[in-house]
Scaffold this active site. Structure first.
Site, short mmCIF file in Angstrom:
data_model
loop_
_atom_site.label_atom_id
_atom_site.label_comp_id
_atom_site.label_asym_id
_atom_site.label_seq_id
_atom_site.Cartn_x
_atom_site.Cartn_y
_atom_site.Cartn_z
N CYS A 10 0.86 -1.30 0.07
CA CYS A 10 0.05 0.08 -0.07
C CYS A 10 0.93 1.23 -0.16
O CYS A 10 2.19 1.24 -0.36
CB CYS A 10 -1.09 0.06 1.20
SG CYS A 10 -0.03 -0.05 2.95
N ASN A 13 2.33 1.47 4.35
CA ASN A 13 2.64 0.09 5.05
C ASN A 13 2.58 0.37 6.55
O ASN A 13 3.05 -0.43 7.26
CB ASN A 13 3.93 -0.14 4.68
CG ASN A 13 4.38 -1.81 4.95
OD1 ASN A 13 5.43 -1.83 5.38
ND2 ASN A 13 3.33 -2.53 4.91
N CYS A 15 -1.37 0.54 7.27
CA CYS A 15 -2.91 0.44 7.42
C CYS A 15 -3.34 -0.82 6.62
O CYS A 15 -3.33 -1.94 7.14
CB CYS A 15 -3.67 1.55 7.13
SG CYS A 15 -3.33 3.02 8.04
N ARG A 16 -3.37 -0.79 5.25
CA ARG A 16 -3.90 -1.90 4.32
C ARG A 16 -2.77 -3.00 4.12
O ARG A 16 -3.18 -4.23 4.51
CB ARG A 16 -4.36 -1.24 3.32
CG ARG A 16 -5.31 -0.17 3.24
CD ARG A 16 -5.48 0.57 2.24
NE ARG A 16 -4.36 1.56 1.78
CZ ARG A 16 -4.30 2.14 0.72
NH1 ARG A 16 -5.08 1.97 -0.34
NH2 ARG A 16 -3.30 3.04 0.65
N SER A 17 -1.74 -2.66 4.00
CA SER A 17 -0.90 -3.82 3.51
C SER A 17 -0.76 -4.80 4.65
O SER A 17 -0.49 -5.86 4.73
CB SER A 17 0.34 -3.63 2.76
OG SER A 17 1.01 -2.62 3.30
N ASP A 127 -8.50 3.64 1.53
CA ASP A 127 -7.35 3.97 2.32
C ASP A 127 -8.17 4.37 3.53
O ASP A 127 -8.78 5.45 3.60
CB ASP A 127 -6.48 5.15 1.71
CG ASP A 127 -5.29 5.24 2.93
OD1 ASP A 127 -5.22 4.91 3.76
OD2 ASP A 127 -4.45 6.06 2.55
P1 4NP Z 1 -1.71 2.79 4.10
O1 4NP Z 1 -2.24 4.17 4.72
O2 4NP Z 1 -1.45 3.21 2.77
O3 4NP Z 1 -2.79 1.96 4.09
O4 4NP Z 1 -0.71 2.11 4.98
C1 4NP Z 1 -1.75 5.32 4.84
C2 4NP Z 1 -0.91 5.63 5.92
C3 4NP Z 1 -0.10 6.84 5.96
C4 4NP Z 1 -0.18 7.74 5.03
C5 4NP Z 1 -0.78 7.26 3.89
C6 4NP Z 1 -1.85 6.25 3.91
N1 4NP Z 1 0.36 8.97 5.06
O5 4NP Z 1 0.25 9.76 4.06
O6 4NP Z 1 1.04 9.09 6.12
#
Ligand code: 4NP
Length: 155
Positions: A10, A13, A15-17, A127
């Site tokens: 994702c 790294n 939340c989703r992955s 997200d």
């Molecule tokens: P992820 O979510 O891609 O599912 O881990 C996010 C976590 C942090 C950010 C963006 C998406 N960020 O911009 O910090």
């Protein structure tokens, strides 16, 4: 010996992955097939490198009996395209970023994680980072469905 090497990807790294890494491992183990998979996750961005998953992701997964607390974020590396059989993007934007990094020979390894659920109108895992707890539950529901569909495909 693992016969399938899977990298879930994702943006951050956190939340989703990480949830996909935990859930797929759980679903594979439940099916008695855990030993056949090597599973990791990574992000296309580097903001959270070295950090554990978001506390909301850890809590939502824990409610389903899945422990993400030992995971640490890392960024996708060029060697990942050699090392893994499938590089599974959580959304189309992650997929486009991965395809920018992949050589032509490795591009077919880059797939949308939810592409085995063809009846979904939208094959992105949304997200949940900027939303509330319910976004993590929705993401986990999709990730569970996607994991079962992926496991069924990887015989
Ligand atoms: P992820 O979510 O891609 O599912 O881990 C996010 C976590 C942090 C950010 C963006 C998406 N960020 O911009 O910090």
């Amino acid at each position: 010996m693992p016969s399938h090497r899977l990298l879930f990807v994702c943006l951050g790294n956190i939340c989703r992955s990480p949830m996909a890494e935990g859930v797929f491992g759980h679903v594979a183990a439940e099916a008695g097939r855990g030993e056949y998979f090597h599973i990791e996750s990574a992000g296309t961005g580097s903001w959270h490198v070295g950090n554990p998953p978001d506390r909301r992701a850890i809590a939502a997964a824990a409610r389903r009996g899945i422990d993400l607390s030992g995971q640490r974020a890392r960024r996708v590396q060029t060697q990942d395209f050699e090392k893994f059989d499938f590089i599974l993007a959580m959304d189309a934007s992650n997929q486009a970023d991965l395809l920018d990094l992949a050589s032509e020979v490795h591009a077919p390894k880059v797939q949308l994680f939810l592409h085995n659920l063809p009846n979904l109108e939208n094959q992105d895992v949304p997200d949940p980072y900027y939303g509330g707890e319910e976004g993590f539950e929705e993401a986990l529901n999709l990730i569970e469905r996607g994991s079962r569909a992926l496991l069924a495909r990887l015989t």
